[in-house]
Scaffold this motif. Structure first.
Motif, PDB file in Angstrom:
ATOM      1  N   ALA A 107      40.401 -37.442  12.546  1.00 33.42           N
ATOM      2  CA  ALA A 107      41.369 -38.181  11.583  1.00 33.42           C
ATOM      3  C   ALA A 107      42.171 -37.786  10.594  1.00 33.42           C
ATOM      4  O   ALA A 107      42.916 -38.291  10.013  1.00 33.42           O
ATOM      5  N   GLY A 108      41.734 -36.276  10.490  1.00 28.98           N
ATOM      6  CA  GLY A 108      42.471 -35.624   9.219  1.00 28.98           C
ATOM      7  C   GLY A 108      41.852 -36.059   8.039  1.00 28.98           C
ATOM      8  O   GLY A 108      42.857 -36.047   7.065  1.00 28.98           O
ATOM      9  N   MET A 109      40.631 -36.427   7.898  1.00 31.67           N
ATOM     10  CA  MET A 109      40.053 -36.635   6.817  1.00 31.67           C
ATOM     11  C   MET A 109      39.149 -35.726   6.162  1.00 31.67           C
ATOM     12  O   MET A 109      38.681 -34.918   6.855  1.00 31.67           O
ATOM     13  N   ASP A 110      38.976 -35.664   4.848  1.00 30.30           N
ATOM     14  CA  ASP A 110      37.823 -35.184   4.344  1.00 30.30           C
ATOM     15  C   ASP A 110      36.663 -35.481   4.742  1.00 30.30           C
ATOM     16  O   ASP A 110      36.391 -36.801   4.986  1.00 30.30           O
ATOM     17  N   LEU A 111      35.658 -34.623   5.028  1.00 31.59           N
ATOM     18  CA  LEU A 111      34.263 -35.109   5.728  1.00 31.59           C
ATOM     19  C   LEU A 111      33.371 -36.059   4.907  1.00 31.59           C
ATOM     20  O   LEU A 111      32.989 -36.870   5.318  1.00 31.59           O
ATOM     21  N   GLY A 112      33.474 -35.737   3.470  1.00 31.42           N
ATOM     22  CA  GLY A 112      32.828 -36.781   2.511  1.00 31.42           C
ATOM     23  C   GLY A 112      33.241 -37.966   2.576  1.00 31.42           C
ATOM     24  O   GLY A 112      32.501 -38.923   2.543  1.00 31.42           O
ATOM     25  N   TRP A 113      34.645 -38.186   2.640  1.00 29.39           N
ATOM     26  CA  TRP A 113      35.464 -39.515   2.761  1.00 29.39           C
ATOM     27  C   TRP A 113      34.929 -40.275   4.118  1.00 29.39           C
ATOM     28  O   TRP A 113      34.456 -41.380   4.071  1.00 29.39           O
ATOM     29  N   CYS A 114      34.952 -39.402   5.253  1.00 33.81           N
ATOM     30  CA  CYS A 114      34.570 -39.938   6.531  1.00 33.81           C
ATOM     31  C   CYS A 114      33.127 -40.541   6.513  1.00 33.81           C
ATOM     32  O   CYS A 114      32.864 -41.627   6.784  1.00 33.81           O
ATOM     33  N   LEU A 115      32.355 -39.641   5.942  1.00 35.92           N
ATOM     34  CA  LEU A 115      30.938 -40.134   5.693  1.00 35.92           C
ATOM     35  C   LEU A 115      30.810 -41.271   4.885  1.00 35.92           C
ATOM     36  O   LEU A 115      29.878 -42.261   5.044  1.00 35.92           O
ATOM     37  N   GLU A 116      31.448 -41.514   4.030  1.00 36.01           N
ATOM     38  CA  GLU A 116      31.538 -42.940   3.030  1.00 36.01           C
ATOM     39  C   GLU A 116      31.856 -43.842   3.872  1.00 36.01           C
ATOM     40  O   GLU A 116      31.183 -45.081   3.871  1.00 36.01           O
ATOM     41  N   VAL A 117      32.927 -43.767   4.576  1.00 34.69           N
ATOM     42  CA  VAL A 117      33.256 -44.976   5.552  1.00 34.69           C
ATOM     43  C   VAL A 117      32.177 -45.484   6.479  1.00 34.69           C
ATOM     44  O   VAL A 117      31.829 -46.539   6.837  1.00 34.69           O
ATOM     45  N   LEU A 118      31.648 -44.168   7.029  1.00 34.24           N
ATOM     46  CA  LEU A 118      30.625 -44.668   7.970  1.00 34.24           C
ATOM     47  C   LEU A 118      29.275 -45.231   7.332  1.00 34.24           C
ATOM     48  O   LEU A 118      28.700 -45.965   8.152  1.00 34.24           O
ATOM     49  N   THR A 119      29.043 -44.790   6.146  1.00 29.21           N
ATOM     50  CA  THR A 119      27.926 -45.268   5.699  1.00 29.21           C
ATOM     51  C   THR A 119      28.118 -46.753   5.233  1.00 29.21           C
ATOM     52  O   THR A 119      27.160 -47.489   5.450  1.00 29.21           O
ATOM     53  N   ASP A 120      29.402 -47.089   4.967  1.00 32.26           N
ATOM     54  CA  ASP A 120      29.701 -48.421   4.644  1.00 32.26           C
ATOM     55  C   ASP A 120      29.356 -49.351   5.729  1.00 32.26           C
ATOM     56  O   ASP A 120      29.033 -50.301   6.044  1.00 32.26           O
ATOM     57  N   LEU A 121      29.916 -48.862   7.161  1.00 33.76           N
ATOM     58  CA  LEU A 121      29.643 -49.356   8.279  1.00 33.76           C
ATOM     59  C   LEU A 121      28.343 -49.547   8.740  1.00 33.76           C
ATOM     60  O   LEU A 121      27.633 -50.727   9.343  1.00 33.76           O
ATOM     61  N   VAL A 122      27.351 -48.577   8.536  1.00 35.96           N
ATOM     62  CA  VAL A 122      26.101 -48.718   8.563  1.00 35.96           C
ATOM     63  C   VAL A 122      25.501 -49.800   7.984  1.00 35.96           C
ATOM     64  O   VAL A 122      24.705 -50.900   8.358  1.00 35.96           O
ATOM     65  N   HIS A 123      25.796 -49.851   6.817  1.00 37.67           N
ATOM     66  CA  HIS A 123      25.200 -51.208   5.726  1.00 37.67           C
ATOM     67  C   HIS A 123      25.656 -52.312   6.148  1.00 37.67           C
ATOM     68  O   HIS A 123      24.940 -53.012   5.959  1.00 37.67           O
ATOM     69  N   LEU A 124      26.745 -52.395   6.696  1.00 36.52           N
ATOM     70  CA  LEU A 124      27.337 -53.710   7.163  1.00 36.52           C
ATOM     71  C   LEU A 124      26.523 -54.290   8.581  1.00 36.52           C
ATOM     72  O   LEU A 124      26.978 -55.215   9.172  1.00 36.52           O
ATOM     73  N   GLY A 125      26.245 -53.205   9.149  1.00 35.41           N
ATOM     74  CA  GLY A 125      25.408 -53.505  10.468  1.00 35.41           C
ATOM     75  C   GLY A 125      26.321 -53.292  11.613  1.00 35.41           C
ATOM     76  O   GLY A 125      26.054 -54.026  12.969  1.00 35.41           O
ATOM     77  N   CYS A 126      27.587 -52.793  11.312  1.00 36.58           N
ATOM     78  CA  CYS A 126      28.323 -52.573  12.528  1.00 36.58           C
ATOM     79  C   CYS A 126      28.314 -51.268  13.360  1.00 36.58           C
ATOM     80  O   CYS A 126      28.760 -50.988  14.623  1.00 36.58           O
ATOM     81  N   VAL A 127      27.539 -50.340  12.657  1.00 37.69           N
ATOM     82  CA  VAL A 127      27.466 -49.020  13.257  1.00 37.69           C
ATOM     83  C   VAL A 127      25.897 -48.678  13.176  1.00 37.69           C
ATOM     84  O   VAL A 127      25.359 -48.779  12.199  1.00 37.69           O
ATOM     85  N   CYS A 128      25.674 -47.936  14.272  1.00 38.21           N
ATOM     86  CA  CYS A 128      24.246 -47.332  14.166  1.00 38.21           C
ATOM     87  C   CYS A 128      24.534 -45.647  14.400  1.00 38.21           C
ATOM     88  O   CYS A 128      25.371 -45.302  15.085  1.00 38.21           O
ATOM     89  N   LEU A 129      23.673 -44.881  13.650  1.00 41.50           N
ATOM     90  CA  LEU A 129      23.716 -43.512  13.763  1.00 41.50           C
ATOM     91  C   LEU A 129      22.983 -43.033  14.954  1.00 41.50           C
ATOM     92  O   LEU A 129      21.596 -43.297  14.603  1.00 41.50           O
ATOM     93  N   ILE A 130      22.956 -42.259  15.788  1.00 44.04           N
ATOM     94  CA  ILE A 130      22.230 -41.615  16.972  1.00 44.04           C
ATOM     95  C   ILE A 130      22.419 -40.208  16.885  1.00 44.04           C
ATOM     96  O   ILE A 130      23.655 -39.749  16.343  1.00 44.04           O
ATOM     97  N   ASP A 131      21.634 -39.509  17.361  1.00 44.85           N
ATOM     98  CA  ASP A 131      21.844 -37.977  17.650  1.00 44.85           C
ATOM     99  C   ASP A 131      23.009 -37.602  18.499  1.00 44.85           C
ATOM    100  O   ASP A 131      23.498 -38.314  19.525  1.00 44.85           O
ATOM    101  N   TRP A 132      23.526 -36.530  18.349  1.00 50.28           N
ATOM    102  CA  TRP A 132      24.555 -36.046  19.042  1.00 50.28           C
ATOM    103  C   TRP A 132      24.090 -35.697  20.673  1.00 50.28           C
ATOM    104  O   TRP A 132      22.904 -35.108  20.640  1.00 50.28           O
ATOM    105  N   TYR A 133      24.765 -36.084  21.341  1.00 52.90           N
ATOM    106  CA  TYR A 133      24.161 -36.131  22.986  1.00 52.90           C
ATOM    107  C   TYR A 133      24.597 -34.926  23.533  1.00 52.90           C
ATOM    108  O   TYR A 133      25.560 -34.593  23.436  1.00 52.90           O
ATOM    109  N   CYS A 134      23.463 -34.348  24.324  1.00 49.85           N
ATOM    110  CA  CYS A 134      23.880 -33.044  25.131  1.00 49.85           C
ATOM    111  C   CYS A 134      22.970 -33.199  26.536  1.00 49.85           C
ATOM    112  O   CYS A 134      21.680 -33.667  26.330  1.00 49.85           O
TER     113      CYS A 134
END
Length: 236
Positions: free
Chosen positions: A42-69
């Motif tokens: 996305a061409g974003m600062d990692l900290g900014w991206c993490l803030e957006v994802l944290t907001d999405l988690v708090h809103l219940g729109c996103v879950c965080l899971i482990d990196w799949y391999c």
């Protein structure tokens, strides 16, 4: 930054219209890319991206899971018996696990894969790849039993619904190996003390987990620890 966001419900159109950063991030939330990859794409600062994802988690729109391999190890949880008894959950599992353009697989095939994911007395924790190999070997020349199964999505469904939990590998530098040996693999010895998990280190080095393992094999012993059973909320 090594966690993978998975969209579990739609984000409201008003929110999307009002937040440019949110729109930039959501384009790359595909259930496969971890946060660091999303920020880079996305061409974003990692900290900014993490803030957006944290907001999405708090809103219940996103879950965080482990990196799949495919070389990840997982353990089935006590909730797996609930899946065996619920036809509704079985249908959801099979539907979520289907390959694009293929019919939904038989639930029993996905369930057989889940049941394989347990420690063995002879070889320790079985990876997803090894479990798939065993299932195919048992087919004895018949059609590939996993032909219709999107293995990554089936594991994702299991983790999100707490039928599976991740078993992390923690590399620990062997006593016979010097600190200089650790530097050869690109990591300081302090990160190879058995307290840093594999996907964390792979993300730091921008390597696949398989490449990390190949780099550390012979230098490190691998310690396995399963995540708590309540580490992910049921969302699907």
């Amino acid at each position: 930054p090594h966690d993978v966001p998975v969209l579990v419900c739609a984000v409201g159109s008003e929110m999307l219209a009002a937040d440019f950063a949110l729109r930039c991030v959501l384009v790359y939330v595909d259930g496969r890319s971890h946060a660091q990859e999303i920020a880079r794409a996305a061409g974003m600062d990692l900290g900014w991206c993490l803030e957006v994802l944290t907001d999405l988690v708090h809103l219940g729109c996103v879950c965080l899971i482990d990196w799949y391999c495919a070389h990840n190890a997982y353990a089935h949880t006590a909730r797996l018996s609930e899946l065996a008894r619920s036809e509704e959950a079985q249908l959801a599992c099979a539907t979520h696990s289907k390959q694009s353009g293929r019919p939904a697989p038989h639930f029993r095939t996905v369930f057989a894969l889940y049941c394989r994911l347990s420690p063995r007395t002879d070889c320790g924790w079985l990876s997803v790849a090894a479990a798939c190999t065993e299932l195919r070997a048992e087919a004895e020349g018949e059609a590939d039993p996993l032909l219709d199964v999107h293995v990554q999505r089936s594991i994702q469904f299991g983790v999100l619904n707490r039928y599976l939990r991740r078993v992390h590998a923690y590399p620990r530098l062997e006593p016979a190996c010097a600190e200089g040996d650790a530097r050869l693999c690109g990591l300081p010895a302090r990160l190879l003390d058995g307290s840093h998990r594999d996907d964390e280190l792979a993300c730091a080095l921008e390597l696949s987990q398989q490449a990390l393992r190949e780099r550390l094999d012979g230098l490190c012993a691998w310690v396995y620890r399963a995540d708590p059973e309540c580490s992910v909320q049921s969302q699907l």
